[in-house]
Design an enzyme around this catalytic site. Sequence first.
Site, PDB file in Angstrom:
ATOM      1  N   SER A   1      -7.931   3.538   8.545  1.00 29.21           N
ATOM      2  CA  SER A   1      -7.010   3.287   9.633  1.00 29.21           C
ATOM      3  C   SER A   1      -7.162   4.215  10.849  1.00 29.21           C
ATOM      4  O   SER A   1      -6.646   3.896  11.917  1.00 29.21           O
ATOM      5  CB  SER A   1      -5.574   3.399   9.118  1.00 29.21           C
ATOM      6  OG  SER A   1      -5.295   4.695   8.667  1.00 29.21           O
TER       7      SER A   1
ATOM      8  N   LYS B   1      -4.270  11.262  16.008  1.00 24.02           N
ATOM      9  CA  LYS B   1      -3.888   9.942  15.484  1.00 24.02           C
ATOM     10  C   LYS B   1      -2.395   9.722  15.713  1.00 24.02           C
ATOM     11  O   LYS B   1      -1.603  10.666  15.580  1.00 24.02           O
ATOM     12  CB  LYS B   1      -4.223   9.872  13.989  1.00 24.02           C
ATOM     13  CG  LYS B   1      -4.003   8.500  13.348  1.00 24.02           C
ATOM     14  CD  LYS B   1      -4.419   8.520  11.880  1.00 24.02           C
ATOM     15  CE  LYS B   1      -4.296   7.146  11.228  1.00 24.02           C
ATOM     16  NZ  LYS B   1      -4.711   7.176   9.808  1.00 24.02           N
TER      17      LYS B   1
ATOM     18  N   SER C   1      -8.950   6.665   5.014  1.00 23.94           N
ATOM     19  CA  SER C   1      -8.740   6.413   6.442  1.00 23.94           C
ATOM     20  C   SER C   1      -9.323   7.430   7.417  1.00 23.94           C
ATOM     21  O   SER C   1      -9.340   7.166   8.607  1.00 23.94           O
ATOM     22  CB  SER C   1      -7.251   6.259   6.733  1.00 23.94           C
ATOM     23  OG  SER C   1      -6.849   4.961   6.401  1.00 23.94           O
TER      24      SER C   1
HETATM   25  N1  GLN Z   1      -7.509   1.240   3.845  1.00 27.93           N
HETATM   26  C1  GLN Z   1      -6.604   1.817   2.916  1.00 27.93           C
HETATM   27  C2  GLN Z   1      -5.264   1.118   3.026  1.00 27.93           C
HETATM   28  O1  GLN Z   1      -5.208   0.180   3.729  1.00 27.93           O
HETATM   29  C3  GLN Z   1      -6.467   3.282   3.165  1.00 27.93           C
HETATM   30  C4  GLN Z   1      -5.609   3.579   4.304  1.00 27.93           C
HETATM   31  C5  GLN Z   1      -5.444   5.045   4.538  1.00 27.93           C
HETATM   32  O2  GLN Z   1      -6.184   5.879   4.018  1.00 27.93           O
HETATM   33  N2  GLN Z   1      -4.419   5.374   5.294  1.00 27.93           N
HETATM   34  O3  GLN Z   1      -4.306   1.479   2.417  1.00 27.93           O
END
Ligand code: GLN
Length: 446
Positions: A127, A52, A151
């Site tokens: 994400s 990532k 994410s």
């Molecule tokens: N979707 C969540 C956010 O937007 C989690 C994101 C994540 O785990 N990095 O914060």
Amino acid sequence: LMLERIKAVDEKVQAFITVCGEKAMEQAKKVDEKIKNGEPVGKLAGIPIGIKDNICTEGIYTTCGSKMLENFNPPYNATVVDRLLAEDAVILGKLNMDEFAMGSSTETSYFKKTRNPWDLERVPGGSSGGSAAAVAADEVYFALGSDTGGSIRQPASLCGVVGMKPTYGLVSRYGLVAFASSLDQIGPLTKDVEDCAMVLDIIAGYDKADSTSIDGKKQDFLSALSEDIKGMKVGIPKELFAEGVSEGVKERIYEAAKVFENMGAIVEETSLPYSGYALAVYYIIASAEASSNLARYDGIRYGYRADNYEDMIDLFMKTRSEGFGKEVKRRIMLGTYALSSGYYDAYYKRAQKVRTLIKRDFDRAFETYDILISPTSPVPAFKIGEKMNDPLQMYMSDICTVPINIAGIPAISVPAGFENGLPVGLQIIGKPFDEATILKAAYAYE
Ligand code: GLN
């Protein structure tokens, strides 16, 4: 060979921000040489992987999906990257993500929209959407992601692969670009549970470069895998089946519960009364920490710098308004507000108190149960664009995963069938540092 596959497939899937052709070939040759010379090679010798793009890789761009870091070339590797390279893995490239990991669909990336390999009109989740899509489309053998509120698990669920968020402190965060430091964890996205255990074996463990890393005894997750889960106590927290969970997803998870029962586990309904507050608590705490962590992008030290500024303040303002996207700005404003004097007690401090209550719910449940199961995502992959203009709808994607980060405990998402041809994920939650039991249950289920 894999590089050719990426060329062919990634035109459609768009999982990669950077493909490192030359570097990958070099690393592969090095491993080849070792084999030819009869030298010992690592457990991942020659295995092509993806990372990532918020995990630092020396000499390979690490953009966080942001214009702010478009040209950021880290001078060092994250600890997890060093560990994978020490086992002779070959990094094929860096994977797309929501900007600074803020989002649930990978649509907030500055660079491109990644598509779900199961249906190219749909999102891969986020994400870590690039990581999940690359694994699902066989562009890499496995990938690393990061999970602050879901994410790793939510995109794994939407793309039909395995994804695990370890206990906070099990895997070093050194070299992970910080979003919300008290919630962030790095973890694997893999094809199956066995690979997940193997990757976790390699990346887990104490690191003095991360002050929140736990100096526990080294575990062997691979050898914990077994089919025998007779007598295991499985709880189904009813709150995680409530808001917005589709009928198809519910059915798949109750079918999974039956599978556990048929293997001799004891399955019961249980309750986590405070978990309904987790999403609200998360958006206060995560935004507060993000507003502080992202203060470093000022156009002075590294990253994007605006031109045509009048003075220093103007430089900060132009750099940040041009360098960050809409969602990142939304979080910074929300977090700055929650931390400002007069509001700190009402929002941030109260959120921290409720965080403790949520954690206690889990402690109580784990006095009785070995694992808890729930959906990972309330719905399967949604259409690209469907939730982009409605942030609250987007935030709901993490309703089942966020409580786990708030409590700092581990959870995995494993494929659990389909709804209308789209993958559904089963979430298995465990006690702190008891990844072994989660993996064992997941392996038996799979
Ligand atoms: N979707 C969540 C956010 O937007 C989690 C994101 C994540 O785990 N990095 O914060």
